[in-house]
Write a protein that holds these residues in place. Structure first.
Motif, PDB file in Angstrom:
ATOM      1  N   MET A  48      23.405 -20.779 -10.512  1.00 49.64           N
ATOM      2  CA  MET A  48      23.870 -19.665 -11.342  1.00 49.64           C
ATOM      3  C   MET A  48      24.117 -18.411 -10.508  1.00 49.64           C
ATOM      4  O   MET A  48      25.028 -17.639 -10.779  1.00 49.64           O
ATOM      5  N   LEU A  49      23.277 -18.240  -9.452  1.00 46.16           N
ATOM      6  CA  LEU A  49      23.469 -17.056  -8.613  1.00 46.16           C
ATOM      7  C   LEU A  49      24.755 -17.154  -7.792  1.00 46.16           C
ATOM      8  O   LEU A  49      25.158 -16.196  -7.150  1.00 46.16           O
ATOM      9  N   ALA A 109      21.356  -2.809 -24.340  1.00 49.50           N
ATOM     10  CA  ALA A 109      20.607  -2.106 -23.295  1.00 49.50           C
ATOM     11  C   ALA A 109      21.273  -2.368 -21.948  1.00 49.50           C
ATOM     12  O   ALA A 109      22.451  -2.078 -21.786  1.00 49.50           O
ATOM     13  N   SER A 110      20.523  -2.993 -21.041  1.00 53.10           N
ATOM     14  CA  SER A 110      21.090  -3.142 -19.695  1.00 53.10           C
ATOM     15  C   SER A 110      21.923  -4.404 -19.560  1.00 53.10           C
ATOM     16  O   SER A 110      22.520  -4.647 -18.529  1.00 53.10           O
ATOM     17  N   LEU A 111      21.951  -5.207 -20.608  1.00 54.30           N
ATOM     18  CA  LEU A 111      22.552  -6.527 -20.457  1.00 54.30           C
ATOM     19  C   LEU A 111      23.875  -6.663 -21.219  1.00 54.30           C
ATOM     20  O   LEU A 111      23.972  -6.290 -22.386  1.00 54.30           O
ATOM     21  N   PHE A 112      24.859  -7.228 -20.518  1.00 52.94           N
ATOM     22  CA  PHE A 112      26.145  -7.508 -21.154  1.00 52.94           C
ATOM     23  C   PHE A 112      26.228  -8.991 -21.501  1.00 52.94           C
ATOM     24  O   PHE A 112      25.868  -9.830 -20.679  1.00 52.94           O
ATOM     25  N   THR A 165      24.264 -11.840 -12.411  1.00 51.05           N
ATOM     26  CA  THR A 165      24.358 -12.831 -13.481  1.00 51.05           C
ATOM     27  C   THR A 165      22.953 -13.262 -13.893  1.00 51.05           C
ATOM     28  O   THR A 165      22.126 -13.586 -13.052  1.00 51.05           O
ATOM     29  N   ARG A 166      22.709 -13.274 -15.179  1.00 49.11           N
ATOM     30  CA  ARG A 166      21.402 -13.708 -15.675  1.00 49.11           C
ATOM     31  C   ARG A 166      21.481 -15.057 -16.355  1.00 49.11           C
ATOM     32  O   ARG A 166      20.491 -15.757 -16.495  1.00 49.11           O
ATOM     33  N   LEU A 167      22.639 -15.405 -16.818  1.00 41.60           N
ATOM     34  CA  LEU A 167      22.830 -16.742 -17.383  1.00 41.60           C
ATOM     35  C   LEU A 167      24.333 -17.028 -17.358  1.00 41.60           C
ATOM     36  O   LEU A 167      25.140 -16.136 -17.617  1.00 41.60           O
ATOM     37  N   ALA A 168      24.663 -18.233 -17.005  1.00 49.33           N
ATOM     38  CA  ALA A 168      26.077 -18.617 -16.985  1.00 49.33           C
ATOM     39  C   ALA A 168      26.208 -20.022 -17.532  1.00 49.33           C
ATOM     40  O   ALA A 168      25.533 -20.933 -17.068  1.00 49.33           O
ATOM     41  N   MET A 195      25.786 -13.896 -19.202  1.00 46.59           N
ATOM     42  CA  MET A 195      24.955 -12.719 -19.411  1.00 46.59           C
ATOM     43  C   MET A 195      24.814 -12.046 -18.056  1.00 46.59           C
ATOM     44  O   MET A 195      24.395 -12.668 -17.078  1.00 46.59           O
ATOM     45  N   VAL A 196      25.201 -10.789 -18.010  1.00 47.39           N
ATOM     46  CA  VAL A 196      25.267 -10.074 -16.737  1.00 47.39           C
ATOM     47  C   VAL A 196      24.657  -8.697 -16.952  1.00 47.39           C
ATOM     48  O   VAL A 196      24.903  -8.069 -17.987  1.00 47.39           O
ATOM     49  N   ASN A 197      23.866  -8.229 -15.991  1.00 49.86           N
ATOM     50  CA  ASN A 197      23.297  -6.902 -16.201  1.00 49.86           C
ATOM     51  C   ASN A 197      24.199  -5.804 -15.635  1.00 49.86           C
ATOM     52  O   ASN A 197      25.252  -6.084 -15.068  1.00 49.86           O
TER      53      ASN A 197
END
Lengths: 1016, 143
Positions: free
Chosen positions: A63-64, B64-67, B15-18, B8-10
């Protein structure tokens, strides 16, 4: 914060999080990858828990954005773990990391099948989800019947059946030929009787896929959809869990209304009445509310209802209700609603006769063109473009021009292109058109493609009345300081051709014009200089009586450029000098440009290209381009509401005044594309001049030279067919032919080097191709996408394979439903080496017209090559062992497209001939190797050596060696074609290039043969 | 009418989830994420929630901080997707209680489970929060 039971994973994630920069992160990730790799190596010691932990780490690293190229086996193996937590991880991570063609997936098929047919429903769900996400052909072959059984099984709970429905959707979409859906019409209708909203939500997606392919089979589902919609809209028996901010599942409502849009009409009066009641309730009953989520959800439903009403072409009253609503939406402050209002208004233009009502909102739309949000500006631009007609063209185009100077760069090109097209289509008078284009060039020169100024030149050349005006305008602009180079080009061109018409005006003597233009010479780049030289030659010719001083001045310029490094400039300088000393002959050679044959504006093609990012053209995305194409279709064909426009640009007028025949065979070549499009329209010729404005060149070429209905493989047979393909078969005067969008030739050419993209497009259909090649076999999938809201019928596809290819096309349905896409796989086997090309003979009917196209298929020689990198030790023994003809052939190729060596190497690599650097000591040479696959000889090594001459890039020596004489020959010829290949250029209004044009009275005759002879 | 991806990207662009529903290579994914994240982060609250990128649309929403960014076809119902994002957030909220970026980060697997229960092959499969959360509860019980 409770961590997820996997301490190691949490530690790793927080480590990564604490990294100060990308380098540290990479270091940490590399360390972890190393760790995982070692642990996986001695797999025996791993507990299922550890395996699970490492696999999650891999997913996190993936994912990173790091490459995780190992451990896939471990992820897949977790699928067969007996316990739920491990199995779940195995399924989820596998579907994230692998794609459908991954070999490891095959290993899991049995386990997956056992899970699916097993009794454990949680396992069933996991397995169905993974297959639904990444299941490929083999899954379809072995699992489809099981999955189908589950969907309708009465013993299965909803949680399994909803997944089974979407799983089937995937298997069917990917491999419609494998999945048998006979009898599904009844089952689908049965499925829609389901009460569970989860099952209904996924079944509705399945229905959309099935209906889009063949709506006639699924009529029985239509009333069920209406029932579901009624149930939702009336909030009858909807569990609280499925109510979102008081609205019964907005997503199911939207999906149901979408499914209904795939049926052409609703015939049954009772069903129709119920449906309209529901729609009416939605249209009237949706209020703006404070809660954002509720408001969005109810408007999601409302917008879908609007689409459905537009589709059903409802009673006038409902349609005007829709327009009124949209008018309200485009004026609200809330940006989402405004965006959607503009978007839907554009859609509405395409389906209903609402032009006049929408025009009332013009001022409001123009305000949105200046919004701070680019998404909204784009929608506004599209809408203005769509709603433009003769009555408001002046206002709209001037608004666009005004906005151009302040608009952002991202939009300027599109904006100027659209302004140019509108100006051309709807010009109230031609001088206005010239004004607009010159202003465009002045304001946004960098964004004006050559096509735009070529087009204005064509119009001026074809309209004598316009010439003095255009020349005078050009004279004004050329006097301005610091004008854009494109302006120099167009002004110089116009003044060269028509400057003499101004002779009596102040400041317009040949000498003054010459000085004004010549002042710009130091500021321009190489490509502009030839135009200026031609202009000088023309000025010289028009100066009567001759002005000796001017002549000397111009001659000295020619003299100066005689030794120019640029061949084009040099040639023109030499020839103009020689010609101008010949006196009277000059006037013949440099005579005024004859009229251009009318043809479709290349700008429209351009408009398409802008929206279409070629890198992104996978077939899945074909449908998304619909929007733009439709916009063009509509503006092209919309009736003019009884107005007879006073537009002197029409074909017909040109036809009657154009007594000279086509002098410019190169125009034919540029039109001599991959195939020919023939439309036979049995209707009476249309009286609508405007719709023909940008229409085909129906007047070109003598009627006896072309036979109606004929369409030949011009691309294959070379230029002998160029005339046919250029003149789109006029039968008795006018005809509405379907014009391909974009160059068929270029599309084919691109696809020769790429495996997916668009093969053909016209206003009704888009044919996309996606191909996979493995050794001597290939699988090509044709994606036939109907762009209209009504079906395409009598669809026929026939493959004409050359003798060296074995091709099998799966069945092509006779009807393509509205806005649907049909996939037709085509299996290809390469038997022998050959450069022949397979042809797809494709036809369909739309409305009353039949369209037939012949398209070359990109199953070309290089697709059966597999690049191979050889070392020096491997290469030379092979090279030496293949000695002399017929296995090793050498040829000096002349007339090569001059390419820097690096580009040539790229070209080779693109052809799947792998350039092996360093094998040849001479830096001017290239050595490449590859393997050719065919059924008759399996894999065959091919070696190529190119020796170039740095002093003359237009020639080279090529040596090709393989173990088979035919292959050697075919490969050599193939490479030659690539090297001397001249890409089809957009037709440049070349200013009578004196040298290459034999001004021979014979070539003016009506005989296309003579035209061709002149060409050769 | 399908969802192509959920991201989900901050605010920092991490990237926090893809989750992709069509296969893209690593390079394609990197390029895509870079481009659209840049586009979306640059937008203000007053602008609409839809961004056109290449041949598709991105429907996005910020918490908040997350898109949350969802890529869809051009013919998708944008508002329905916009609220689908909110449904996803509410579902996570029900599970985590006051969900924040860290929850998603450190419980990547749970976020994936939830999404997987909601979207399959780019189509919405379930919208009832309790149905979505059942498998996760099952897993927590069994471990």
């Amino acid at each position: 914060m409770a961590l997820s039971g996997m301490r190691g994973l949490s530690v790793f994630i927080s480590d990564v999080r604490n990294c100060q920069n990308k380098d540290q992160e990479r270091l940490r990730v590399d360390k972890e990858l190393g760790n995982i790799r070692t642990r996986f190596k001695n797999e025996k010691g791993l507990t299922p828990y550890e395996k699970k932990k490492y696999v999650w780490k891999m997913l996190y690293i993936h994912m990173l954005g790091y490459d995780v190229d190992f451990g896939h086996m471990e992820a897949v193996s977790l699928i067969s773990a007996p316990k739920y937590p491990e199995k779940q991880v195995g399924y989820i991570v596998t579907s994230c990391l692998l794609n459908e063609n991954h070999d490891f997936l095959r290993l899991a098929i049995n386990t997956v099948r056992n899970d699916i047919i097993g009794r454990n429903e949680t396992f069933q769900c996991l397995a169905l989800t993974m297959v639904g996400n990444i299941g490929g052909r083999e899954f379809a072959e072995s699992l489809a019947p099981d999955v189908q059984k589950l969907i309708i099984s009465s013993s299965c709970r909803p949680l399994v059946r909803k997944k089974a429905a979407l799983c089937l959707l995937r298997l069917y979409r990917k491999n419609p030929d494998v999945v048998n859906i006979d009898g599904w019409a009844d089952r689908m209708a049965q499925l829609l009787d389901e009460r569970d909203l989860g099952v209904l939500t996924s079944s509705m997606s399945l229905l959309v896929a099935l209906v889009s392919n063949n709506h006639e089979a699924y009529w029985s589902s239509l009333p069920k959809c209406v029932k579901i919609l009624e149930r939702l809209a009336r909030n009858q028996d909807i569990p609280q869990e499925y109510t979102y901010y008081g609205i019964p599942s907005p997503w199911l409502q939207v999906k149901t209304m979408r499914a209904l849009q795939y049926f052409p009409t609703v015939e049954d009066p009772n069903t129709r009445r119920s449906l309209f009641e529901v729609l009416q309730r939605i249209l009237m009953g949706t209020d703006v509310v404070k809660n954002v989520n509720k408001n969005n959800a109810s408007h999601a439903v409302l917008f879908e209802a609007l689409s459905l009403v537009m589709h059903l072409d409802a009673e006038k009253e409902m349609m005007s209700q829709c327009v009124a609503l949209l008018g309200k939406f485009i004026a609200v402050r809330e940006p989402n609603i405004r965006y959607l209002g503009l978007e839907n208004m554009t859609r509405m233009l395409m389906v209903a006769d609402v032009q006049d009502i929408i025009k009332r909102h013009q001022a409001q739309i123009i305000t949105s063109l200046k919004d701070s949000d680019i998404s909204i500006r784009r929608r506004a631009l599209d809408l203005l473009y769509g709603m433009c007609d003769v009555s408001n063209a002046k206002d709209i185009v001037e608004e666009l021009l005004q906005y151009l100077s302040s608009s952002d760069f991202a939009m300027r090109e599109e904006l100027s292109l659209k302004a140019a097209i509108l100006a051309e289509k709807f010009a109230p008078d031609l001088s206005w058109y010239v004004d607009v284009i010159l202003q465009l060039i002045d304001k946004a020169g960098d964004f004006i493609s050559d096509d735009i100024w070529f087009r204005v030149v064509q119009f001026v050349t074809n309209n004598e009345d316009l010439q003095p005006y255009a020349a005078a305008k050009a004279r004004e602009y050329i006097d301005k300081p610091a004008i854009h180079e494109t302006m120099v080009k167009v002004s110089a061109y116009l003044l060269g051709e028509h400057g003499h018409l101004l002779a009596r005006r102040p400041g317009c003597s040949p000498k003054e014009i010459f000085n004004a233009i010549h002042e710009k010479l130091p500021t321009v780049t190489m490509p502009t200089i030839p135009i200026l030289l031609s202009t000088y030659a023309k000025i010289l010719m028009h100066t009567q009586p001759p002005d000796l001083e001017l002549q000397n001045q111009i001659w000295s310029i020619f003299h100066k450029f005689e030794s120019c490094i640029d061949v084009e400039i040099q040639q023109r300088a030499v020839e103009y000098f020689a010609l101008s000393s010949k006196g009277a002959a000059l006037a013949d050679v440099l005579a005024e440009m004859p009229k251009f044959p009318e043809r479709q504006s290349s700008l429209i093609k351009k408009a398409e290209d802008i929206e279409t990012d070629t890198a992104e053209q996978s077939a899945i995305k074909l449908r998304s381009q619909q929007q733009v194409s439709n916009a063009l279709v509509v503006t092209d064909q919309r009736p003019v509401n009884g107005m007879t426009p006073d537009v002197p640009l029409t074909l017909v007028k040109v036809a009657s005044t154009n007594s000279k025949e086509d002098l410019y065979p190169e125009d034919h070549i540029s039109n001599g594309e991959n195939g020919t499009v023939t439309e036979v329209d049995p209707q009476l010729p249309s009286a609508d001049l405007l719709s023909d404005l940008l229409g085909p060149l129906a007047i070109e070429g003598p009627p006896d030279a072309v036979q109606s209905g004929q369409s030949s493989l011009s691309g294959l047979e070379g230029i002998s067919d160029a005339v046919d393909s250029a003149a789109i078969v006029p039968i008795e005067g006018q005809i509405n032919a379907v014009q391909p969008i974009g160059s068929i030739h270029e599309r084919f050419h691109t696809l020769c080097f790429k495996d997916s993209g668009v093969l053909y497009e016209d206003p009704h259909i888009q044919i996309g191709v996606k191909a996979e090649w493995r050794a001597h076999q290939g699988r090509l999938v044709l994606f036939l996408g109907n762009k209209n809201t009504s079906p395409l019928v009598s669809v026929q596809a026939l493959i004409l394979p050359p003798s060296h290819l074995k091709m099998e096309l799966s069945l092509v349905p006779e009807t393509i439903p509205p806005r649907a896409q049909v996939q037709c796989p085509l299996e290809v086997v390469n038997l022998r080496p050959s450069r022949d090309v397979a042809v797809l003979d494709f036809s369909y009917s739309f409305g009353t017209s039949l369209v037939n196209i012949k398209l070359r298929l990109p199953a070309v020689l290089n697709k059966f090559l597999q690049p191979l990198s050889l070392s020096m030790e491997e290469f030379f023994p092979q090279w030496k062992s293949l000695s002399g003809p017929p296995l090793k052939l050498q040829e000096v190729v002349r007339g090569v497209r001059p390419l820097p060596l690096l580009e040539m190497a790229n070209l080779f690599n693109n052809c799947r001939l792998m350039v092996c650097p360093g094998l040849d000591q001479n830096p001017n040479n290239l050595v490449a190797s590859t393997t050719f696959y065919s059924e008759s000889m399996h894999a065959m090594l091919c070696l190529v050596r190119i020796e170039t001459d740095p002093a003359d890039r237009t020639q080279l020596r090529m040596t090709v060696a393989t173990g088979d004489p035919t292959l050697t020959f075919e490969l050599k010829e193939f490479i030659k074609e690539q090297l001397v290949d001249i890409p089809v250029m957009s037709s440049v209004p070349a200013m009578a290039p004196a040298s290459s044009l034999p001004i021979n009275p014979v070539s003016l005759s009506n005989d296309p043969g003579a035209i061709l002879a002149g060409l050769l | 009418m399908t969802i192509r991806f959920v991201l989900m990207v901050n605010k920092q662009g991490q990237t926090r989830l893809a989750q992709y529903y069509e296969y893209l290579t690593l390079e394609e994914r990197r390029a895509l994420e870079g481009e659209i994240v840049r586009k979306c982060l640059a937008r203000t609250e007053q602008q609409c929630s839809f961004v056109e990128h290449r041949n598709y649309k991105v429907v996005y929403r910020r918490y908040a901080s997350l898109f949350f960014l969802v890529g869809v076809d051009n013919d998708e119902n944008e508002l329905a997707i916009l609220e689908f994002i909110h449904l996803l957030v509410e579902t996570m909220d029900r599970h985590f209680g006051n969900v924040c970026e860290l929850d998603i980060m450190f419980h990547l697997e749970k976020a994936h489970f939830m999404l997987e229960e909601m979207v399959m092959n780019g189509c919405i499969v379930e919208t009832s929060k309790s149905n979505i959360l059942t498998p996760i509860q099952l897993m927590e019980k069994s471990s």
